[in-house]
Enzyme design. Structure first.
Site, PDB file in Angstrom:
ATOM      1  N   LYS A   1       0.841  -1.202   0.000  1.00 54.51           N
ATOM      2  CA  LYS A   1       0.000   0.000   0.000  1.00 54.51           C
ATOM      3  C   LYS A   1       0.881   1.260   0.000  1.00 54.51           C
ATOM      4  CE  LYS A   1      -3.739  -0.823   2.460  1.00 54.51           C
ATOM      5  NZ  LYS A   1      -4.696  -0.902   3.568  1.00 54.51           N
TER       6      LYS A   1
ATOM      7  N   LYS B   1       2.866  -4.582  11.088  1.00 54.25           N
ATOM      8  CA  LYS B   1       1.590  -4.741  11.803  1.00 54.25           C
ATOM      9  C   LYS B   1       1.880  -5.400  13.144  1.00 54.25           C
ATOM     10  CE  LYS B   1      -2.778  -4.019  10.767  1.00 54.25           C
ATOM     11  NZ  LYS B   1      -3.284  -2.955   9.886  1.00 54.25           N
TER      12      LYS B   1
ATOM     13  N   THR C   1      -9.258   7.873   4.846  1.00 54.91           N
ATOM     14  CA  THR C   1      -9.390   6.596   4.125  1.00 54.91           C
ATOM     15  C   THR C   1     -10.540   6.694   3.125  1.00 54.91           C
ATOM     16  OG1 THR C   1      -8.531   5.421   6.043  1.00 54.91           O
ATOM     17  CG2 THR C   1      -9.810   4.126   4.472  1.00 54.91           C
TER      18      THR C   1
ATOM     19  N   ASN D   1     -16.395   4.190  10.938  1.00 49.79           N
ATOM     20  CA  ASN D   1     -15.606   5.344  10.504  1.00 49.79           C
ATOM     21  C   ASN D   1     -15.543   5.422   8.966  1.00 49.79           C
ATOM     22  OD1 ASN D   1     -12.998   6.406   9.433  1.00 49.79           O
ATOM     23  ND2 ASN D   1     -12.765   7.121  11.524  1.00 49.79           N
TER      24      ASN D   1
END
Ligand code: NAD
Length: 422
Positions: free
Chosen positions: A93, A105, A189, A220
């Protein structure tokens, strides 16, 4: 149904993209394993005075393009294959968005719902103490993920700064604005997804006013996507959350703010559409998530969970465009069928990259001790997503492949170029 191993699927795509780029062997070996899997047991003081131990971890996948970047989750079922996949996808990404960051992560194996606020704070601080020497503004910059939030990032910055002997806000992103967070991060996002969709609409010659949209997930990302698309002229005709959702039978389009108010007041989206004066129960209907995915709309936006469009329901999907705001909502088998049918899928590694791009902006602002305005942040975000959408589109057209594989080629190619220079 066969259990889907997300890491095996991602590696299949990686291999395919390496074949199309014309390299393999050495690079497959390099990119199919994380650079480091860090695991520790953290000791945390609980409210009853006892010390409890929790497994904590960080996967540092690839740093060829810059420091590792990716979220920390607090979840009782921390599964290594899933975390490795997410760390790999973060590397891709960041490369697709062309920001100088790698992928990572991590998290803690714990059920945060069983904890008091003080215990969550203690766990957050213990995580930082466990990995202090492996993270930092030029090594690895975590951010929020499942069940972690801006408050947790602020505690983590505080602990990191204490250990480093100086205030270091750039060690974590996703902080509250008053603690050094960026303007626009909250809805970045969804905004990134909108910028990508806007480009696709131009290619297809389709106007927002003629375009109906269904959105799965009203958290969200789902809510902000609905709001942004509505504000930009699209007709949001169906939305859902985990308790089901609502369809606008006349397909005129609903104002997402009204639906949010109903959800807040009543606890779910309900079956009537209410503004501040009246509720209309005649032209609206309750729907299930299954119905929503299969609706006859122009654009479908999965913004909730992974593996929503599978071999089982792909033949019933009617949308011509799918914008993957969730991570991994389409299985590879379903993906292939959609491509064969000419459905355009804007893949997660571009569609939801807006979040990490603005996290990168936050890191930059912290390092330079600057504060950018929302307009500034969104202009920079739009420029990145627009440019990379067009790069991906060109690769897809040239090679006659889908947008996901084109995005893989772009991202993997950039990681390989950076590895050659290191
Ligand atoms: P969130 O927790 O705020 O919202 C999740 C929403 O999904 C909720 O409305 C929930 O009710 C709904 N949901 C849960 N199960 C459902 C089901 N079976 N059917 C329909 N809806 C269901 O989470 P979020 O931050 O909005 O994230 C949503 C997705 O976007 C996730 O896949 C996440 O990984 C991805 N994502 C988020 C960000 C970000 O910046 N928040 C960035 C990149 C990707």
């Amino acid at each position: 149904m066969q259990k889907i191993n997300p890491f095996t699927n991602a590696m299949k795509k990686l291999k395919e993209s390496l074949d199309l780029i014309g390299v393999n062997g050495e690079y497959y070996k390099k990119l199919s394993e994380p650079e480091a899997i860090l695991g520790k047991e953290i000791e945390v003081k609980m409210d009853d005075g006892n010390i409890q131990k929790f497994p904590a971890y960080r996967v540092q996948y690839n740093s060829a393009r810059g420091p590792y970047k990716g979220g920390i989750r607090f979840h009782q079922e921390a599964n290594l294959d899933e975390v490795k996949t997410l760390a790999f996808l973060m590397s891709l990404k960041c490369a697709v968005a062309n920001i100088p960051m790698g992928g990572g992560k991590g998290g803690v194996q714990v059920n945060p719902k069983d904890l008091s606020e003080k215990e969550v704070e203690n766990i957050s601080r213990a995580w930082v103490r466990a990995f202090f020497d492996k993270i930092g503004p030029d090594k690895d910059i975590p951010a929020p993920d499942v069940y972690t939030n801006p408050q947790i990032m602020s505690w983590m910055v505080d602990e990191y700064s204490h250990l480093a002997g100086q205030y270091t806000p750039a060690a974590f992103t996703g902080k509250a604005i008053e603690d050094g967070g960026s303007q626009g991060r909250e809805f970045s996002t969804s905004m990134g997804g909108y910028y990508a969709l806007r480009e696709l609409m131009k290619k297809l010659g389709q106007k927002p006013e003629q375009t109906t949209v269904a959105i799965q997930g009203y958290g969200n990302v789902g809510y902000n996507a609905a709001r942004i698309l509505h504000e930009n002229g699209f007709k949001v005709v169906a939305v859902s959350d985990s308790k089901g959702g609502i369809i606008d039978l006349r397909k005129q389009g609903m104002d997402p703010k009204n639906i949010l108010t109903t959800k807040k007041n009543k606890g779910d989206i309900g079956s009537c559409y209410c503004d501040d004066k009246v509720c209309d129960c005649e032209h609206y209907q309750k729907n299930t998530n299954k119905d929503l995915l299969e609706l006859d709309v122009d654009v479908l936006v999965p913004a909730a969970l992974e593996n929503q469009i599978t071999e089982d329901n792909v033949d019933n999907i009617k949308a011509k465009v799918i914008v993957e705001l969730a991570n991994g909502p389409i299985t590879p088998e379903a993906d292939e069928k959609l491509f064969e049918r000419g459905v355009y899928v804007i893949p997660d590694i571009l569609a939801n990259a807006g979040g990490v791009v603005v996290s990168y902006f936050e890191w930059l602002q912290n390092l330079k001790d600057e504060k950018w305005s929302e307009v500034d942040v969104l202009e920079k975000l739009a420029a990145i997503i627009t440019k990379e959408f067009n790069n991906i589109w060109t690769i897809a057209e040239d090679k006659k492949i889908d947008l996901r594989m084109a995005a893989y080629i772009l991202g993997v190619g950039r990681i390989i170029d950076a590895s050659k220079k290191n």
